[in-house]
Write an enzyme that holds these catalytic residues in place. Sequence first.
Site, PDB file in Angstrom:
ATOM      1  N   ASP A   1       0.761  -1.261   0.000  1.00  0.00           N
ATOM      2  CA  ASP A   1       0.000   0.000   0.000  1.00  0.00           C
ATOM      3  C   ASP A   1       0.790   1.310   0.000  1.00  0.00           C
ATOM      4  O   ASP A   1       0.780   2.073  -0.961  1.00  0.00           O
ATOM      5  CB  ASP A   1      -1.017  -0.004   1.157  1.00  0.00           C
ATOM      6  CG  ASP A   1      -0.409  -0.378   2.504  1.00  0.00           C
ATOM      7  OD1 ASP A   1       0.826  -0.457   2.615  1.00  0.00           O
ATOM      8  OD2 ASP A   1      -1.175  -0.580   3.459  1.00  0.00           O
TER       9      ASP A   1
ATOM     10  N   GLU B   1     -10.843  -7.050   8.198  1.00  0.00           N
ATOM     11  CA  GLU B   1      -9.528  -7.009   7.562  1.00  0.00           C
ATOM     12  C   GLU B   1      -9.573  -7.614   6.168  1.00  0.00           C
ATOM     13  O   GLU B   1      -8.897  -7.155   5.260  1.00  0.00           O
ATOM     14  CB  GLU B   1      -8.504  -7.760   8.423  1.00  0.00           C
ATOM     15  CG  GLU B   1      -8.150  -7.046   9.709  1.00  0.00           C
ATOM     16  CD  GLU B   1      -7.301  -5.802   9.471  1.00  0.00           C
ATOM     17  OE1 GLU B   1      -7.868  -4.785   9.023  1.00  0.00           O
ATOM     18  OE2 GLU B   1      -6.085  -5.858   9.727  1.00  0.00           O
TER      19      GLU B   1
ATOM     20  N   THR C   1       1.882   8.589   6.031  1.00  0.00           N
ATOM     21  CA  THR C   1       1.006   7.419   6.059  1.00  0.00           C
ATOM     22  C   THR C   1       0.488   7.141   7.458  1.00  0.00           C
ATOM     23  O   THR C   1      -0.437   6.361   7.640  1.00  0.00           O
ATOM     24  CB  THR C   1       1.720   6.182   5.474  1.00  0.00           C
ATOM     25  OG1 THR C   1       0.750   5.168   5.214  1.00  0.00           O
ATOM     26  CG2 THR C   1       2.766   5.652   6.437  1.00  0.00           C
TER      27      THR C   1
END
EC number: 3.2.1.-
Length: 613
Positions: free
Chosen positions: A257, A350, A461
């Site tokens: 990511d 998740e 992030t």
Amino acid sequence: MEAPKLLLLFLLIRCDLFIGKSLGDGVTPQEAKELRDEVREMFYHAFNGYMDHAFPRDELRPLSCGGEDTLGGYALTLIDSLDTLALLGDKERFTASVEWIGKNLRFDINKTVSIFETTIRVLGGLISAHLIASDHNTGMRIPSYDDELLHLAEDLARRMLPAFDTPTGIPFGSVNLLHGVDEHESKITSTAGGGTLTLEFGILSRLTNDPIFEQVAKNAVRGLWARRSKINLVGAHIDVFSGDWTQKDAGIGTSIDSFYEYLLKAYLLFGDEEYLFIFQEAYKAAMKYLFNDPWYVEVNMNSAALVWPLFNSLQAFWPGLQVLAGDIEPAIRTHAAFFSVWRRYGFTPEGFNLATLSVQQGQKSYPLRPELIESTYWLYKATRDPRYLDAGRDMLASLQYGARCTCGYCHISDVEFHKQEDHMESFFLAETVKYLWLLFDLAAGPDNLVENGPYKYIFSTEGHLLPATPQISLVREHCSYFGAYCRNSNLRLKTHSHESAETNSSGSQTRPADSSFLSRSSYQSSSPVSGLKGLCPGLTHGQRFGISFMTPVDPSSEDEQSSQRETTEIQSHSVVLISNPNPEVSLSGSHNDHENDPAHAPQEESPSSKQRR
Ligand SMILES: *[C@@H]1O[C@H](CO)[C@@H](O)[C@H](O)[C@H]1NC(C)=O
Ligand SMILES: *[C@@H]1O[C@H](CO)[C@@H](O)[C@H](O)[C@H]1NC(C)=O
């Protein structure tokens, strides 16, 4: 991929129903104020719970009202909360916290810690708080502050440097803060672990005048990108010695990511076009091979064969990143799909299996993650569509009814049964609460550092505020890359008084003669652009402000030879074009021509995502 696609359609229809329903009862500005204040109360319930029951341990155990050390045993949650305190305008607690950390924190400890987590949570937390506390422009300057947090950050980063001593330049996953890399340390690390360091390390280099931090972080990105597949995908795990991929599943979620995120953000903050070019190639490939409209799947990085038709909750940062990149249309569809999963369970699990349309076995938890809220904030900012406020209100209600517990907010161990668990990750206060508060404050008529402050802010992030100050934004590279001419070749970058104090810190005397980004040949002190002093006069407005606008990729023009045609493609259609900043985020007051065009994106930053939490 046909089967999942059909089923997905079905799911999408359901989510449209949800949205249709919630559009009816829009959030008024008054209600937005109330929701914002509710989020503030939420912050204090958790923050005070931490301070009363867990501090100076790393994290709160919100059910049993105790603490636990989860990273290095150094008051992690307090460090991670500093800039949220500042954002909320809590000068008193911000000051007290910065002072405590300056006096008490030490990193000469025998602890083996994750490079990734330590960088984004601790280094990022210290740097963002330093930049707030040391700068009167933020309104939160601490008079007695003497760069204590910056010195801590530099000390911490130096202790991490041994991890970068590998043949590939990609760092080990962990390092011992006292002894360097442990003898039996694993040589396998994740792509996000190696590729999510550029913002924090790059800023540190600019603040300390020591290029080493930026060099190692950039080298790690190059090491990863050099090992991409022929179709420009990266895998999830790699051996930092051999450079072989040990896990070849390409995706935008777990383990990868924030690699994508930091490519774009490093370009936005530093103006370094190398990151932009990599991002453009990587993004194009992701949209071509991973995007299964509106979902994203995981595929083999070499063959592009489908591996997992799985929604992974970390993927939810992606629509927010797309807003920054200017690619709004797919972001809207993907957000709607992801939010439909949230609506179905009250939280996102998740893992959600797109083939069976059910929670993935073993991935049932919701550990208070911010990603979907973060994307909601960005999409609201870009579109002002009230559906995003409704979504925010829903998510706030879920947290209040499902996750609030005795001393803070609890992880949900199973989204189907809403069972609470005795953990509260520090990112809940650094990100989840921050983005919710920003969303409602924006709707209420914003009055905060991010929307009305002196700088354009990039969010790390971990949700940390990283300002594009003149010292941090790459004045010189903007000029050279864009071919603008800049004179004043021996001008030093003028820094704000108190920021220049650390120019004498270690490394400055010995730094290489031309440490590229640190030789500020292009600084132009007379630039009228107030927010970004030092921009070179030859830049267009779009170049000055970073970003970037993407039009949807025209499928007919896509083919395998993209790498050879990158330059023309960049100009002709796809990915990021240098143009059109959104007026309300351009810091200078100089406006652009497209300000009312909702198809054009705001240009700063933000998403976050956590590789393997
Ligand atoms: C550091 O910690 C390890 C494991 O906890 C221990 O075995 C070692 O002796 C410690 N070293 C020092 C110098 O304290
Ligand atoms: C800068 O460093 C030099 C050499 O270490 C030292 O002599 C000098 O006093 C320092 N200057 C400041 C302003 O700290």
